[in-house]
Design an enzyme around this catalytic site. Structure first.
Site, PDB file in Angstrom:
ATOM      1  N   LYS A  52      -0.229  12.986  14.245  1.00  0.00           N
ATOM      2  CA  LYS A  52      -0.633  13.663  13.082  1.00  0.00           C
ATOM      3  C   LYS A  52      -1.849  14.486  13.209  1.00  0.00           C
ATOM      4  O   LYS A  52      -1.935  15.651  13.024  1.00  0.00           O
ATOM      5  CB  LYS A  52      -0.608  12.814  11.812  1.00  0.00           C
ATOM      6  CG  LYS A  52       0.509  11.931  11.341  1.00  0.00           C
ATOM      7  CD  LYS A  52       0.540  11.078  10.566  1.00  0.00           C
ATOM      8  CE  LYS A  52       1.898  10.172  10.349  1.00  0.00           C
ATOM      9  NZ  LYS A  52       1.904   9.074   9.301  1.00  0.00           N
ATOM     10  N   GLN A  96      -2.471   4.959   6.928  1.00  0.00           N
ATOM     11  CA  GLN A  96      -0.985   4.669   7.690  1.00  0.00           C
ATOM     12  C   GLN A  96      -0.533   2.988   7.387  1.00  0.00           C
ATOM     13  O   GLN A  96      -1.525   2.144   7.381  1.00  0.00           O
ATOM     14  CB  GLN A  96      -1.483   4.627   9.330  1.00  0.00           C
ATOM     15  CG  GLN A  96      -0.509   4.579  10.276  1.00  0.00           C
ATOM     16  CD  GLN A  96       0.638   5.671  10.290  1.00  0.00           C
ATOM     17  OE1 GLN A  96       0.367   6.847   9.406  1.00  0.00           O
ATOM     18  NE2 GLN A  96       1.944   5.300  10.716  1.00  0.00           N
ATOM     19  N   ASP A 119       1.702  11.716   1.443  1.00  0.00           N
ATOM     20  CA  ASP A 119       2.784  11.064   2.007  1.00  0.00           C
ATOM     21  C   ASP A 119       3.765  10.584   0.931  1.00  0.00           C
ATOM     22  O   ASP A 119       4.970  10.394   1.307  1.00  0.00           O
ATOM     23  CB  ASP A 119       2.241   9.491   2.185  1.00  0.00           C
ATOM     24  CG  ASP A 119       2.025   9.078   3.857  1.00  0.00           C
ATOM     25  OD1 ASP A 119       2.862   9.767   4.586  1.00  0.00           O
ATOM     26  OD2 ASP A 119       1.356   8.191   4.263  1.00  0.00           O
TER      27      ASP A 119
HETATM   28  N1  GUN Z   1       3.912   3.993   8.491  1.00  0.00           N
HETATM   29  C1  GUN Z   1       5.170   4.661   9.226  1.00  0.00           C
HETATM   30  N2  GUN Z   1       5.587   5.971   8.668  1.00  0.00           N
HETATM   31  C2  GUN Z   1       4.726   6.077   7.826  1.00  0.00           C
HETATM   32  C3  GUN Z   1       4.343   7.116   7.032  1.00  0.00           C
HETATM   33  O1  GUN Z   1       5.057   8.324   7.076  1.00  0.00           O
HETATM   34  N3  GUN Z   1       3.074   7.224   6.317  1.00  0.00           N
HETATM   35  C4  GUN Z   1       2.063   6.138   6.680  1.00  0.00           C
HETATM   36  N4  GUN Z   1       1.089   6.267   5.851  1.00  0.00           N
HETATM   37  N5  GUN Z   1       2.477   4.909   7.065  1.00  0.00           N
HETATM   38  C5  GUN Z   1       3.548   4.978   7.829  1.00  0.00           C
END
Ligand code: GUN
Length: 295
Positions: A52, A96, A119
């Site tokens: 990211k 995350q 998100d």
């Molecule tokens: N863990 C797995 N996929 C995601 C996501 O898209 N966002 C976040 N914050 N955690 C994750």
């Protein structure tokens, strides 16, 4: 059969976003800024967050990574969330998941300002999405919608069968594809582990979205010839022929299913890459104030 190329699409979308950032800056606007909070040492989370952050650099966004040890308390994490909510330079942020066991994820997600929830995990964004209001869409369903849109795949009146009912993929994509407009206007069946005769349900699908998290789960004799297949799975399986001893496969038995389809997403190289791109799209929307225009 046409491969739905998530790599190509995400590169195209990132180029468009990079050009838009240049324009925003030329007009004297602010650099879009995504912050990511990573608690603990979960290996997969570290890979996702690095990807990211790297993607932010590719499109000219500012990014901040806030790393804390696994022992971080819930109160400390809530304080970080509060600071990010209040920081005017941060357009959007993510915490995350998964979090260490002693931290209640629901409390953390509820503490995020929905206007910065890129998100799309906060129930306010989920509710707005379900009502067809502008919202931050969760990244994976948003990536799927973008694939369908950019390949001009017809959806109106089609029967879509979603396999898996998670809060972040199966349930939201079933809502999005049943909504009015394009891509949408589908008749949707949401299936799960308790569905009776799952193969029979999947066989009725014009569009299959596989998001169950079981390697090679969807078999060729479950697939109607000509179906569109969207494979959300990212499963690591043993493969002694590889140097690493393993490889990544989807939820669809790709080799057997692909020849039957009109379109199919490969794994890797399909939905996964679009997920990070969708997060960047949400960050740009947050920076431009496009989602929460009336409140
Ligand atoms: N863990 C797995 N996929 C995601 C996501 O898209 N966002 C976040 N914050 N955690 C994750």
């Amino acid at each position: 059969m046409t491969l739905l190329d998530g790599k190509l699409l995400s590169e195209n979308i990132k180029s468009e976003m990079a050009a838009e950032v240049v324009q925003i800056l030329a007009r004297g606007g602010k650099t879009p800024h995504l912050a990511a909070v990573l608690v603990g040492e979960n290996a997969a989370s570290q890979v996702y967050v690095s990807s990211k952050i790297r993607s932010c650099e590719q499109v000219g966004f500012k990014s901040s990574l806030i790393r804390r040890p696994a022992e971080t308390s819930e109160a400390e994490l809530l304080d970080i969330v509060r600071q990010l909510n209040e920081d005017p330079d941060v357009d959007g942020f993510i915490v995350q998941l998964p979090l260490p066991k002693h931290i209640n994820e629901e409390n953390i997600v509820l503490a995020i300002d929905p206007k910065k929830d890129v998100d799309g995990f906060h129930p306010v964004n989920f509710g707005r999405m379900a009502q067809g209001l502008s919202a931050f869409l969760p990244a994976t369903p948003m990536g799927i919608v973008e694939i369908l849109r950019r390949y001009n795949i017809p959806t109106a009146g089609k029967h879509c069968v979603v396999v898996g009912r998670s809060n972040i993929v199966g349930t939201p994509i079933s809502i999005l594809l049943s909504r009015k407009g394009y891509p949408g206007d589908c008749t949707v069946t949401l299936t799960h582990s308790r569905t009776a005769d799952l193969p029979a349900e999947v066989r009725r699908a014009d569009i299959i979205v596989a998001a169950i998290g079981i390697p090679n789960f969807i078999k060729a004799d479950w697939v109607k010839p000509g179906a569109v297949v969207i494979d959300v799975g990212i499963n690591r399986i043993d493969d002694p022929s590889k140097k690493s001893g393993s490889r990544i496969v989807g939820d669809v038995d790709f080799d057997a299913v692909a020849p039957l389809c009109s379109y199919i997403t490969p794994v890797p190289g399909g939905v996964g890459l679009m997920t990070v791109t969708a997060l960047l799209m949400n960050t740009l929307k947050a920076c431009k104030g496009e989602v929460y225009t009336r409140i």
